[in-house]
Design a protein around this motif. Structure first.
Motif, PDB file in Angstrom:
ATOM      1  N   LYS A  33      22.825 -59.561 -29.220  1.00 19.16           N
ATOM      2  CA  LYS A  33      21.738 -60.452 -29.609  1.00 19.16           C
ATOM      3  C   LYS A  33      20.917 -59.914 -30.770  1.00 19.16           C
ATOM      4  O   LYS A  33      20.007 -60.597 -31.250  1.00 19.16           O
ATOM      5  N   ASN A  34      21.207 -58.691 -31.194  1.00 20.11           N
ATOM      6  CA  ASN A  34      20.452 -58.043 -32.273  1.00 20.11           C
ATOM      7  C   ASN A  34      18.960 -57.983 -31.962  1.00 20.11           C
ATOM      8  O   ASN A  34      18.116 -58.357 -32.777  1.00 20.11           O
ATOM      9  N   THR A  35      18.661 -57.516 -30.768  1.00 15.91           N
ATOM     10  CA  THR A  35      17.278 -57.382 -30.353  1.00 15.91           C
ATOM     11  C   THR A  35      16.988 -55.955 -29.910  1.00 15.91           C
ATOM     12  O   THR A  35      17.873 -55.246 -29.433  1.00 15.91           O
ATOM     13  N   LEU A  36      15.747 -55.563 -30.064  1.00 22.15           N
ATOM     14  CA  LEU A  36      15.262 -54.249 -29.681  1.00 22.15           C
ATOM     15  C   LEU A  36      14.053 -54.442 -28.786  1.00 22.15           C
ATOM     16  O   LEU A  36      13.233 -55.326 -29.035  1.00 22.15           O
ATOM     17  N   SER A  37      13.935 -53.619 -27.756  1.00 25.28           N
ATOM     18  CA  SER A  37      12.822 -53.741 -26.826  1.00 25.28           C
ATOM     19  C   SER A  37      12.179 -52.391 -26.569  1.00 25.28           C
ATOM     20  O   SER A  37      12.806 -51.345 -26.724  1.00 25.28           O
ATOM     21  N   LEU A  38      10.919 -52.443 -26.175  1.00 28.01           N
ATOM     22  CA  LEU A  38      10.192 -51.244 -25.770  1.00 28.01           C
ATOM     23  C   LEU A  38       9.377 -51.601 -24.542  1.00 28.01           C
ATOM     24  O   LEU A  38       8.419 -52.366 -24.643  1.00 28.01           O
ATOM     25  N   GLN A  39       9.778 -51.065 -23.405  1.00 23.17           N
ATOM     26  CA  GLN A  39       9.037 -51.260 -22.175  1.00 23.17           C
ATOM     27  C   GLN A  39       8.006 -50.149 -22.065  1.00 23.17           C
ATOM     28  O   GLN A  39       8.360 -48.971 -22.024  1.00 23.17           O
ATOM     29  N   MET A  40       6.742 -50.516 -22.018  1.00 27.55           N
ATOM     30  CA  MET A  40       5.661 -49.552 -21.968  1.00 27.55           C
ATOM     31  C   MET A  40       4.943 -49.660 -20.628  1.00 27.55           C
ATOM     32  O   MET A  40       4.405 -50.711 -20.292  1.00 27.55           O
ATOM     33  N   ASN A  41       4.944 -48.576 -19.885  1.00 24.99           N
ATOM     34  CA  ASN A  41       4.285 -48.518 -18.588  1.00 24.99           C
ATOM     35  C   ASN A  41       3.187 -47.464 -18.611  1.00 24.99           C
ATOM     36  O   ASN A  41       3.159 -46.594 -19.477  1.00 24.99           O
ATOM     37  N   SER A  42       2.299 -47.541 -17.640  1.00 23.42           N
ATOM     38  CA  SER A  42       1.196 -46.581 -17.526  1.00 23.42           C
ATOM     39  C   SER A  42       0.470 -46.416 -18.850  1.00 23.42           C
ATOM     40  O   SER A  42       0.216 -45.299 -19.312  1.00 23.42           O
ATOM     41  N   LEU A  43       0.130 -47.512 -19.455  1.00 27.37           N
ATOM     42  CA  LEU A  43      -0.489 -47.487 -20.775  1.00 27.37           C
ATOM     43  C   LEU A  43      -1.862 -46.814 -20.750  1.00 27.37           C
ATOM     44  O   LEU A  43      -2.618 -46.938 -19.782  1.00 27.37           O
ATOM     45  N   LYS A  44      -2.149 -46.119 -21.830  1.00 26.60           N
ATOM     46  CA  LYS A  44      -3.402 -45.406 -21.996  1.00 26.60           C
ATOM     47  C   LYS A  44      -4.137 -45.948 -23.216  1.00 26.60           C
ATOM     48  O   LYS A  44      -3.516 -46.498 -24.125  1.00 26.60           O
ATOM     49  N   PRO A  45      -5.456 -45.787 -23.265  1.00 29.88           N
ATOM     50  CA  PRO A  45      -6.200 -46.255 -24.441  1.00 29.88           C
ATOM     51  C   PRO A  45      -5.671 -45.668 -25.744  1.00 29.88           C
ATOM     52  O   PRO A  45      -5.705 -46.347 -26.779  1.00 29.88           O
ATOM     53  N   GLU A  46      -5.177 -44.442 -25.716  1.00 31.49           N
ATOM     54  CA  GLU A  46      -4.645 -43.825 -26.919  1.00 31.49           C
ATOM     55  C   GLU A  46      -3.333 -44.435 -27.393  1.00 31.49           C
ATOM     56  O   GLU A  46      -2.839 -44.098 -28.469  1.00 31.49           O
ATOM     57  N   ASP A  47      -2.759 -45.335 -26.595  1.00 33.65           N
ATOM     58  CA  ASP A  47      -1.568 -46.059 -27.017  1.00 33.65           C
ATOM     59  C   ASP A  47      -1.920 -47.239 -27.919  1.00 33.65           C
ATOM     60  O   ASP A  47      -1.027 -47.870 -28.486  1.00 33.65           O
ATOM     61  N   THR A  48      -3.191 -47.534 -28.028  1.00 31.53           N
ATOM     62  CA  THR A  48      -3.640 -48.636 -28.870  1.00 31.53           C
ATOM     63  C   THR A  48      -3.217 -48.399 -30.313  1.00 31.53           C
ATOM     64  O   THR A  48      -3.529 -47.362 -30.898  1.00 31.53           O
TER      65      THR A  48
END
Length: 120
Positions: A75-90
């Motif tokens: 499908k020519n797609t890329l994904s990023l699953q982000m868990n336990s997000l922190k404010p510094e991930d902003t």
């Protein structure tokens, strides 16, 4: 030429999850590396994670154990699953694709970015 379009950004609370997606279109060669980068105002764009067309992954230390990068070559797609997000991930998250083109030059393409805001 390759065009990349990110989606999935938004506002989440600390500890929450978010899944980013990147749709690639155009002349995409089989041998390439795709990745996610992020950038905040006043700082350099930094690598988050990469994945080769063969599925080999690499993560920044800040992403290990929390983020998972994946791709669907059909499908020519890329994904990023982000868990336990922190404010510094902003940050603004960018999709990237690279490959070796004609004359052995490195070709790089970027999306416009999608904003991820993690509140505390």
């Amino acid at each position: 030429q390759v065009q990349l379009v990110e989606s999935g950004g938004g506002l989440v609370q600390a500890g929450g999850s978010l899944r980013l997606s990147c749709a690639a279109s155009g002349s995409i060669f089989s041998g390439n590396i795709m990745g996610w980068f992020r950038q905040v105002p006043g700082k350099q764009r930094e690598l988050v994670a990469t994945i080769t067309s063969a599925g080999i992954t690499s993560y920044a230390d800040s992403a290990k154990g929390r983020f998972t990068i994946s791709r669907d070559n059909a499908k020519n797609t890329l994904s990023l699953q982000m868990n336990s997000l922190k404010p510094e991930d902003t940050a603004v998250y960018y999709c990237n694709l690279q490959y070796i083109g004609r004359s052995y030059t490195r070709m790089a393409y970027w999306g416009e970015g999608t904003l991820v805001t993690v509140s505390s």
